[in-house]
Motif scaffolding. Structure first.
Motif, PDB file in Angstrom:
ATOM      1  N   GLY A 299       0.944  -1.171  -0.103  1.00 15.28           N
ATOM      2  CA  GLY A 299       0.008   0.151   0.024  1.00 15.28           C
ATOM      3  C   GLY A 299       0.788   1.311   0.047  1.00 15.28           C
ATOM      4  O   GLY A 299       0.685   1.989   0.790  1.00 15.28           O
ATOM      5  N   ILE A 300       1.561   1.400  -1.092  1.00 17.42           N
ATOM      6  CA  ILE A 300       2.546   2.608  -1.148  1.00 17.42           C
ATOM      7  C   ILE A 300       1.887   3.889  -1.099  1.00 17.42           C
ATOM      8  O   ILE A 300       1.981   4.778  -0.392  1.00 17.42           O
ATOM      9  CB  ILE A 300       3.366   2.456  -2.441  1.00 17.42           C
ATOM     10  CG1 ILE A 300       4.455   1.361  -2.218  1.00 17.42           C
ATOM     11  CG2 ILE A 300       4.303   3.691  -2.645  1.00 17.42           C
ATOM     12  CD1 ILE A 300       4.999   0.868  -3.283  1.00 17.42           C
ATOM     13  N   GLY A 301       0.622   3.746  -2.007  1.00 15.50           N
ATOM     14  CA  GLY A 301      -0.250   4.780  -2.214  1.00 15.50           C
ATOM     15  C   GLY A 301      -0.908   5.317  -0.662  1.00 15.50           C
ATOM     16  O   GLY A 301      -0.735   6.642  -0.552  1.00 15.50           O
ATOM     17  N   ILE A 302      -1.032   4.440   0.263  1.00 13.82           N
ATOM     18  CA  ILE A 302      -1.545   4.703   1.434  1.00 13.82           C
ATOM     19  C   ILE A 302      -0.795   5.661   2.322  1.00 13.82           C
ATOM     20  O   ILE A 302      -0.958   6.808   2.751  1.00 13.82           O
ATOM     21  CB  ILE A 302      -2.146   3.481   2.264  1.00 13.82           C
ATOM     22  CG1 ILE A 302      -3.045   2.755   1.397  1.00 13.82           C
ATOM     23  CG2 ILE A 302      -2.506   3.841   3.593  1.00 13.82           C
ATOM     24  CD1 ILE A 302      -3.214   1.205   1.977  1.00 13.82           C
ATOM     25  N   ILE A 303       0.592   5.065   2.024  1.00 16.70           N
ATOM     26  CA  ILE A 303       1.529   5.952   2.894  1.00 16.70           C
ATOM     27  C   ILE A 303       1.817   7.200   2.558  1.00 16.70           C
ATOM     28  O   ILE A 303       1.505   8.297   3.135  1.00 16.70           O
ATOM     29  CB  ILE A 303       2.895   5.139   3.083  1.00 16.70           C
ATOM     30  CG1 ILE A 303       2.538   3.810   3.638  1.00 16.70           C
ATOM     31  CG2 ILE A 303       3.932   5.738   3.925  1.00 16.70           C
ATOM     32  CD1 ILE A 303       2.115   3.586   5.120  1.00 16.70           C
ATOM     33  N   THR A 304       2.140   7.311   1.192  1.00 20.21           N
ATOM     34  CA  THR A 304       2.364   8.817   0.562  1.00 20.21           C
ATOM     35  C   THR A 304       0.968   9.632   0.638  1.00 20.21           C
ATOM     36  O   THR A 304       1.379  10.856   1.031  1.00 20.21           O
ATOM     37  CB  THR A 304       2.751   8.662  -0.862  1.00 20.21           C
ATOM     38  OG1 THR A 304       1.915   7.578  -1.456  1.00 20.21           O
ATOM     39  CG2 THR A 304       4.314   8.089  -0.764  1.00 20.21           C
ATOM     40  N   GLY A 305      -0.034   8.949   0.450  1.00 21.72           N
ATOM     41  CA  GLY A 305      -1.158   9.847   0.610  1.00 21.72           C
ATOM     42  C   GLY A 305      -1.325  10.387   1.886  1.00 21.72           C
ATOM     43  O   GLY A 305      -1.823  11.467   2.207  1.00 21.72           O
ATOM     44  N   THR A 306      -1.179   9.479   3.036  1.00 19.55           N
ATOM     45  CA  THR A 306      -1.305  10.107   4.574  1.00 19.55           C
ATOM     46  C   THR A 306      -0.248  10.997   4.839  1.00 19.55           C
ATOM     47  O   THR A 306      -0.803  12.005   5.322  1.00 19.55           O
ATOM     48  CB  THR A 306      -0.996   8.556   5.357  1.00 19.55           C
ATOM     49  OG1 THR A 306      -1.792   7.572   4.996  1.00 19.55           O
ATOM     50  CG2 THR A 306      -1.370   9.077   6.782  1.00 19.55           C
ATOM     51  N   ILE A 307       0.953  10.823   4.359  1.00 24.95           N
ATOM     52  CA  ILE A 307       2.027  11.925   4.533  1.00 24.95           C
ATOM     53  C   ILE A 307       1.458  13.158   3.959  1.00 24.95           C
ATOM     54  O   ILE A 307       1.432  14.220   4.457  1.00 24.95           O
ATOM     55  CB  ILE A 307       3.292  11.370   4.315  1.00 24.95           C
ATOM     56  CG1 ILE A 307       3.774  10.203   4.844  1.00 24.95           C
ATOM     57  CG2 ILE A 307       4.296  12.619   4.136  1.00 24.95           C
ATOM     58  CD1 ILE A 307       5.058   9.684   4.117  1.00 24.95           C
ATOM     59  N   PHE A 308       1.006  13.108   2.777  1.00 21.42           N
ATOM     60  CA  PHE A 308       0.624  14.231   2.052  1.00 21.42           C
ATOM     61  C   PHE A 308      -0.423  15.087   2.645  1.00 21.42           C
ATOM     62  O   PHE A 308      -0.559  16.300   2.943  1.00 21.42           O
ATOM     63  CB  PHE A 308       0.159  13.794   0.672  1.00 21.42           C
ATOM     64  CG  PHE A 308      -0.309  14.910  -0.317  1.00 21.42           C
ATOM     65  CD1 PHE A 308       0.671  15.842  -0.762  1.00 21.42           C
ATOM     66  CD2 PHE A 308      -1.437  15.235  -0.532  1.00 21.42           C
ATOM     67  CE1 PHE A 308       0.121  16.613  -1.564  1.00 21.42           C
ATOM     68  CE2 PHE A 308      -1.960  16.326  -1.520  1.00 21.42           C
ATOM     69  CZ  PHE A 308      -0.942  17.153  -2.037  1.00 21.42           C
TER      70      PHE A 308
END
Lengths: 342, 412
Positions: A299-308
């Motif tokens: 879930g790379i998108g979940i992590i980068t999305g959350t950070i964003f």
């Protein structure tokens, strides 16, 4: 006097650089640290990933030039990155040119493409500007997809050589390739820095903050916008060219709209209107993706999305903007304490 | 003044670092017969997307079984004592596959990469294999380009290709009276390749393709394409969609009330697709299978071992990964080293009979691995005797007729 004037502007525009102009020593120090990091990177990071960081850094800077300094959100910058990636690849494959020549060729193609796009897009602002650029990028995406004979379509453009005047170490070893290619990126960053710190750059900021007043002062706002758009496309082109040479591969991924989205994310993450923000955002995102992917996390998108989301909500100036503001206020407090002149 | 001294210092530091950088670095090479003291098998496939079930993480289990069998067979005499598996997710994207393959060869010191579904990704990995002079055995991808124009010395194509699927399914269906076809295919390398192969096979058998309809890839809504395909009143609608798209297509085909009315031919199907959607949605559908777990006792015994570890029955991709890994290790054993050129020499022209390959041969001319394949039919619900008992093998297609001869486009 002029020093005071710029500082006054800075107070009104938190996105503008404060420290460098206030303390030239610090500015040199930062530049030196930046250079050391850039040169040391492939010793600590897997060289192809280090090259990715550098390419994405310049790509983010090119977006920052539009978003941070001119106030134009381009949602189709993948068009220039990707167009250059393909053109660079084609020049390297078909003409057998050394890669720096191919990359410059790719950047020129990106700039040529940016002229008609810019001409159409700058007539609109905000969401409409974003939509026009996006539409153009999508057009290019489908063109690349359909034009399979030239671009390889879904298979991508494969087997791009890293020709470098017969120096075999550079051509085969990613570690040495990094040092051969990094000057291109650094030149790109230098160009961006020159643009920002020039009268032209000042006009861009004026346009960002108040286009009507800029026009009233006699500046041809549209022309300035087209110029910066083309310059920005050129920088994105340099970055895209280096990227495709480094990978030996140009794929549709380079043109797809998520790439446009990712570079905006990287820029905002690092901090817009700072130039330093792009590289920092690129380092964070590329390293994070690399680490997560190699640890088998899906879930790379979940992590980068959350950070964003966290960055946008809590630190509106991005990583670099926030850090710099913190540093500034700390320095100011210290100066007041020690009685130093501001 | 202070500014200047800092600037000078910074320049000095930067400069010295640059010099140091030019002096050192670079890869170190190790001696010995086995590079780095161990054999590393890289598994690069879809670990999270539409092709996860048909190969994915369970292929690691299959490869581990191959390693266990190799160690058991040779014991102390094994050339490769230390064998390791590394795996990565390429998300079915060629650019990611390209990067990951490079990383596997460089960072993980992989001696071979296995699997790689999605033709475009497989072509990228084949390019990396060529550049790094390390092995790549493709199992998951179908493009004939891998053994055609894009072939190279270090790339092998193990399980199936689009020409073989077309030769099996298309000619069988035409023979049974399905003369008029509508083909619906995803508009990318694999689908285009399938459309070409099927059209050729149908026309060769005396059938006719009334229309070929391209769909976007990936795609959710096939309703308009199905209506269009049906409009020319064909005997057969052939779908070239795979994985998740195939499941969607068949669902919508059945919802349109065509099941039983118009014959459905499926270009590429894995047993996991049938299992995911349910046997009643597919029943009676004919397709070409490269391997079936319940075909004979040998297959079943292997499938039992696989099930004990994964709790599912293997697809042909799982068995293919096992076979490829095992034969690679056998080749390392025979060569006495894991040096790629020596291992390639061992593999070229080798005739193989194992749990996956029957009458198998690694063709030296184009590195296509030919073997007997099967025309299969999806069972109806009342024929299913146990879980995963989903296919009936109609006939065996011998290797010689299943695969097209070397295309001539391949120049090693």
């Amino acid at each position: 006097m002029s020093q005071q004037l710029t500082q006054k502007v800075d107070v009104e525009l938190p996105a503008q650089s404060v420290i460098p102009r206030a303390r030239p020593a610090l500015r040199w120090l930062m530049l030196a640290v930046g250079l050391v990091v850039v040169l040391a990177l492939p010793w600590f990071v897997y060289p192809p990933v280090a090259m990715d960081i550098a390419a994405w850094a310049l790509f983010a800077i090119s977006v920052d030039l539009l978003l941070g300094y001119t106030g134009l959100l381009s949602f189709g910058h993948a068009a220039f990155w990707g167009a250059s990636a393909y053109s660079t690849g084609l020049i390297a494959i078909k003409l057998g040119m050394p890669f720096p020549v191919a990359v410059v060729g790719g950047a020129v193609v990106a700039m040529l493409l940016a002229i008609p796009t810019g001409y159409l897009a700058v007539r609109r602002t905000g969401i409409y500007f974003a939509m026009v650029t996006l539409a153009f990028a999508q057009m290019l995406y489908f063109l690349a997809n359909m034009w399979g004979d030239v671009t390889g379509g879904e298979n991508g453009l494969q087997g791009i050589p890293k020709a470098f005047f017969g120096v075999e170490l550079v051509e085969t070893d990613a570690f040495y390739f990094y040092y051969a290619a990094i000057p291109i990126i650094l030149i790109g960053v230098f160009i961006a820095w020159r643009i920002v710190n020039s009268p032209f750059g000042r006009v861009l900021v004026a346009i960002r903050d108040n286009p009507a007043r800029a026009r009233a002062l006699g500046y041809d706002v549209e022309r300035y916008k087209i110029m910066v758009f083309v310059l920005s496309a050129g920088l994105a082109g340099l970055a895209g060219g280096v990227f495709s040479i480094s990978h030996g591969f140009a794929s549709l991924q380079e043109l797809v709209w998520t790439t446009s989205g990712k570079v905006v994310l990287v820029t905002v993450l690092g901090g817009i209107g700072t130039l330093w923000g792009g590289p920092i955002g690129a380092a964070v995102v590329v390293l994070l993706e690399d680490r997560l992917a190699s640890s088998g996390f899906n879930g790379i998108g979940i992590i980068t999305g959350t950070i964003f989301i966290v960055i946008v909500l809590a630190f509106r100036h991005g990583i670099w903007g926030t850090a710099r503001n913190g540093l500034t206020s700390w320095l100011n407090r210290r100066r007041i304490k020690t009685g130093q002149r501001l | 003044m202070r500014t200047k001294s800092i600037a000078v210092a910074a320049t000095a530091v930067t400069g010295s670092l640059l010099l140091a950088a030019c002096g050192g670095g670079g890869p170190a090479s190790a001696g010995g017969k086995i590079s780095d003291g161990k054999v590393v098998l890289g598994l690069l496939n879809d670990q999270s997307g539409v092709y996860k079930d048909l190969s994915g993480p369970n292929s690691k289990v299959a490869i581990q079984m191959a390693i266990d069998d190799y160690k058991k067979k040779y014991g102390d005499k094994a050339v490769a004592k230390d064998i390791e598996i590394v795996q990565a997710d390429h998300q079915n994207k060629p650019d990611i596959a390209n990067t990951k393959a490079q990383e596997m060869y460089d960072r993980d010191k992989a001696d071979i990469i296995l699997d790689v579904p999605t033709s475009s990704a497989a072509l990228a990995v084949a390019n990396q294999a060529k550049a790094k002079k390390k092995l790549y055995i493709n199992i998951g991808a179908g493009s004939t380009a891998l053994t055609g124009a894009s072939c190279n010395k270090y790339t092998f194509h193990w399980a199936y290709d689009t020409a073989m699927l077309a030769a099996g399914t298309a000619s069988a269906v035409v023979d049974q009276g399905g003369k008029n076809w509508s083909i619906v295919y995803p508009d990318y390398a694999f689908g285009q390749d399938m459309n070409k192969s099927f059209t050729a096979a149908i026309e060769k058998g005396g059938g006719k393709v009334q229309q070929s309809i391209a769909t976007p890839f990936p795609n959710d809504n096939f309703a308009t394409f199905i209506t269009k395909a049906q409009s020319s009143k064909p005997d057969v609608i052939g779908t070239m969609a795979a994985g998740g798209d195939l499941v969607n297509f068949v669902k919508q085909f059945n919802q349109a009330g065509l099941q039983g009315k118009t014959k459905l031919a499926v270009g590429l199907m894995f047993i996991t697709d049938i299992h995911n959607l349910g046997v009643d949605q597919f029943q009676g559908t004919q397709f070409t299978d490269a391997w079936y777990w319940n075909f004979d006792d040998q297959n079943r015994a292997w499938a039992d071992r696989f099930k004990a570890k994964t709790n599912v029955r293997p697809s042909f991709a799982h068995a293919g990964n096992y076979s490829a890994a095992l034969n690679y290790l056998e080749a390392v054993q025979a060569a006495g080293t894991d040096k790629a050129d020596d291992v390639v020499k061992q593999l070229e022209g080798k005739k193989i009979n194992d749990v996956f390959l029957r009458n198998g041969e690694v063709r030296a001319a184009d590195h296509n691995v030919t073997h007997d394949v099967y025309l299969a039919k999806v069972k109806s619900k009342d024929q299913v005797k146990e879980d995963w008992d989903l296919e009936e093998i109609v006939k065996t297609i011998p290797a010689a007729t299943a695969y097209a001869p070397p295309s001539g486009a391949c120049k090693m």
